[in-house]
Design an enzyme around this catalytic site. Structure first.
Site, mmCIF file in Angstrom:
data_model
loop_
_atom_site.group_PDB
_atom_site.id
_atom_site.type_symbol
_atom_site.label_atom_id
_atom_site.label_comp_id
_atom_site.label_asym_id
_atom_site.label_seq_id
_atom_site.Cartn_x
_atom_site.Cartn_y
_atom_site.Cartn_z
ATOM 1 N N HIS A 1 0.846 -1.199 0.000
ATOM 2 C CA HIS A 1 0.000 0.000 0.000
ATOM 3 C C HIS A 1 0.878 1.245 0.000
ATOM 4 O O HIS A 1 1.700 1.429 0.886
ATOM 5 C CB HIS A 1 -0.905 0.022 1.238
ATOM 6 C CG HIS A 1 -2.096 -0.877 1.100
ATOM 7 N ND1 HIS A 1 -3.274 -0.653 1.754
ATOM 8 C CD2 HIS A 1 -2.294 -1.990 0.358
ATOM 9 C CE1 HIS A 1 -4.149 -1.596 1.426
ATOM 10 N NE2 HIS A 1 -3.570 -2.422 0.596
ATOM 11 N N TYR B 1 -8.960 5.974 7.188
ATOM 12 C CA TYR B 1 -9.035 6.461 8.569
ATOM 13 C C TYR B 1 -10.055 7.590 8.566
ATOM 14 O O TYR B 1 -9.847 8.607 7.919
ATOM 15 C CB TYR B 1 -7.682 6.995 9.035
ATOM 16 C CG TYR B 1 -6.624 5.932 9.264
ATOM 17 C CD1 TYR B 1 -5.902 5.380 8.208
ATOM 18 C CD2 TYR B 1 -6.320 5.493 10.552
ATOM 19 C CE1 TYR B 1 -4.920 4.424 8.428
ATOM 20 C CE2 TYR B 1 -5.341 4.539 10.780
ATOM 21 C CZ TYR B 1 -4.646 4.010 9.713
ATOM 22 O OH TYR B 1 -3.677 3.056 9.943
ATOM 23 N N PRO C 1 -3.768 1.333 18.727
ATOM 24 C CA PRO C 1 -3.564 0.743 17.391
ATOM 25 C C PRO C 1 -3.596 1.725 16.212
ATOM 26 O O PRO C 1 -3.157 1.359 15.119
ATOM 27 C CB PRO C 1 -4.715 -0.263 17.270
ATOM 28 C CG PRO C 1 -5.734 0.179 18.262
ATOM 29 C CD PRO C 1 -5.010 0.872 19.356
ATOM 30 N N LYS D 1 1.538 0.631 14.860
ATOM 31 C CA LYS D 1 2.954 0.582 15.235
ATOM 32 C C LYS D 1 3.345 -0.593 16.139
ATOM 33 O O LYS D 1 4.525 -0.943 16.230
ATOM 34 C CB LYS D 1 3.357 1.891 15.936
ATOM 35 C CG LYS D 1 3.429 3.081 15.011
ATOM 36 C CD LYS D 1 4.564 2.916 14.004
ATOM 37 C CE LYS D 1 4.397 3.828 12.825
ATOM 38 N NZ LYS D 1 4.894 3.300 11.578
ATOM 39 N N TYR E 1 4.433 6.905 9.311
ATOM 40 C CA TYR E 1 3.621 5.714 9.021
ATOM 41 C C TYR E 1 4.485 4.628 8.371
ATOM 42 O O TYR E 1 4.392 3.452 8.720
ATOM 43 C CB TYR E 1 2.448 6.095 8.105
ATOM 44 C CG TYR E 1 1.308 5.104 8.141
ATOM 45 C CD1 TYR E 1 0.112 5.406 8.774
ATOM 46 C CD2 TYR E 1 1.420 3.854 7.529
ATOM 47 C CE1 TYR E 1 -0.934 4.503 8.817
ATOM 48 C CE2 TYR E 1 0.382 2.937 7.564
ATOM 49 C CZ TYR E 1 -0.796 3.268 8.210
ATOM 50 O OH TYR E 1 -1.820 2.364 8.251
#
Ligand code: APR
Ligand code: PHB
Length: 406
Positions: free
Chosen positions: A79, A209, A300, A304, A392
């Site tokens: 991704h 998100y 979460p 990580k 990220y």
């Protein structure tokens, strides 16, 4: 009547067969170091429990370099970004563009664990599932001891050079460090996640998100056929209050966007996931080293936890190889500080993502506006978006020296 205690010896006694303990045992074996892994749960339980699902580029490279990349490369989904949704709009954050080509891989923790268990057992490694009454002792000496009762009922005592506490947040190793030596920083959040695994292809190409006045929602996935979805709920939420229809109705409402549809399917599994940030240190007491959730927990949001566990044991394997093979103490002495620098970065990032994206119960109108402003900034400023993307995909990037793995 005296019962027999079976005595044995190994170099590293590893408590816990999660990703941290299993990968540590594998990386040590690649360096010619023997270990035993003891685990309270069954193999089936370890391979089935739903956990995280996103590997940083450095984590995927580490697994590949350790010879564990075959199924990851076949089945992992690369991704190159995520979507952030708020105020009725969905924005793409393009990691590849923002970080000079980096991406993450969607590959479930359960699959990482299955690959590790298969590799360890194929190599003839000692993994004891279903143990009880695990004890660690003499960590302050150079002959620490691991004791446990095997699945068959016999008591075992293993003399080790080093113990590795990879036994998660509720394990016994962190509490084995004498009180007063450990510093703990922690915070909890006024919400939890309700997670479902659904037998339906993901309705999105990349993770969504979503910030919504009713609460955060996340659309993730496990495979091209299985979706993983989360809803923000109250911290003390009762899963029984959430029949499948109610879950889908909330997911539909929070993700709603004109021209886009959420595909629904049978719910295979559901559960409540608590949210906390917890950092303890130092991650070492004498010859007992902590790694992964045993030492630190992140909420979460941002995925990580698994990556930190893998990064810890990459550092620990080097340090123990240097200590046990060459007698050099430098890397072992630096272990805690080396890991905790990354841990704090991930702790901040996870806290930032969490507080930016969730609906905070009781937030003032002022706080709600500040939150929306932060979301608009991250989705409009290249500098702000780069901060999100860089963290990220993994910061600092975990570097795997290919030469260390024969
Ligand atoms: N004796 C032996 N094993 C134990 C004991 C004990 N006393 N206590 C706990 N364990 C086992 C647990 O059953 C579990 O299998 O230790 C293991 C710890 O594994 P994880 O909880 O998966 O922790 P870790 O390997 O550090 O991986 C961290 O897991 O919780 C997620 O989000 C987290 O993705 C992150 C990852
Ligand atoms: C997951 O797929 O379980 C997942 C993905 C991203 C997150 C958290 C969880 O931030």
């Amino acid at each position: 009547m005296t019962s027999t205690v079976h005595a044995m010896r190994t170099q590293v006694g590893i408590i816990g067969a999660g990703p941290a303990g299993l990968l540590l045992s594998h990386l040590l074996a690649l360096r010619g170091i023997d270990s035993i892994v003891v685990e309270v749960r069954s193999r089936a339980h370890c391979e089935a429990r739903q956990r995280a699902g996103v590997l940083e580029a450095g984590s995927a490279d580490l697994l590949r370099a350790a010879g564990l990349g075959a199924r990851l490369d076949r089945e992992g989904l690369e991704h190159g970004g995520i979507y952030l949704q708020f105020a009725g709009q969905r924005h793409h954050v393009d990691f590849r563009d923002l970080t000079g080509g980096q991406a993450v891989t969607v590959y479930a923790q359960t699959e990482v664990v299955k690959d590790l268990i298969a590799a360890r057992l194929a190599a003839g490694a000692a993994i004891e599932f279903g143990v009880s009454d695990t004890e660690v002792a003499d960590a302050g000496t150079d002959r620490p001891v691991l004791r446990y009762t095997g699945a068959g009922g016999g008591r075992h005592e293993v003399r080790c050079d080093v113990l590795a506490g990879c036994d998660g947040f509720h394990g016994i190793c962190r509490p084995a460090i004498p009180a007063g030596l450990l510093t703990v920083h922690e915070t909890s959040y006024p919400y939890a996640w309700l997670g479902i695994l659904a037998d339906v292809p993901p309705s999105t190409d990349e993770l969504i998100y979503c910030h919504h006045p009713d609460g955060f929602a996340l659309h993730s996935m496990r495979t091209p056929w299985i979706s993983r979805l989360y809803l923000q709920v109250a911290p003390d939420e009762d899963i029984a209050a959430w029949p499948d229809d109610r879950i889908w109705a909330q997911l539909r409402k929070r993700f709603a966007l004109p021209g886009w549809e959420l595909k629904e399917g049978p719910v295979l599994e559901k559960g409540i996931i608590p949210m906390r940030s917890f950092v303890s240190g130092p991650m070492r007491y004498g010859r007992l080293f902590l790694a992964g959730d045993a030492a630190h927990i992140v909420p979460p949001t941002g995925a990580k936890g698994l990556n930190l566990a893998l990064a810890d044991v990459a550092v620990l394997a080097e340090a123990l190889a240097s200590l046990l093979t060459c007698g050099h103490t430098g890397l072992a002495d630096a272990y805690s500080d080396t890991c905790r620098s990354r841990v704090w970065r991930a702790t901040h990032f996870s806290w930032w993502m969490t507080t930016m994206l969730h609906a905070t119960p009781g937030a003032s109108p002022m706080e709600a506006q500040l939150q929306l402003s932060q979301l608009r900034y991250v989705t409009s400023s290249r500098a702000a978006a780069t901060t999100l993307a860089e963290n990220y995909v993994g910061y600092p990037q975990l570097k795997t020296a290919a030469k260390t793995y024969p």
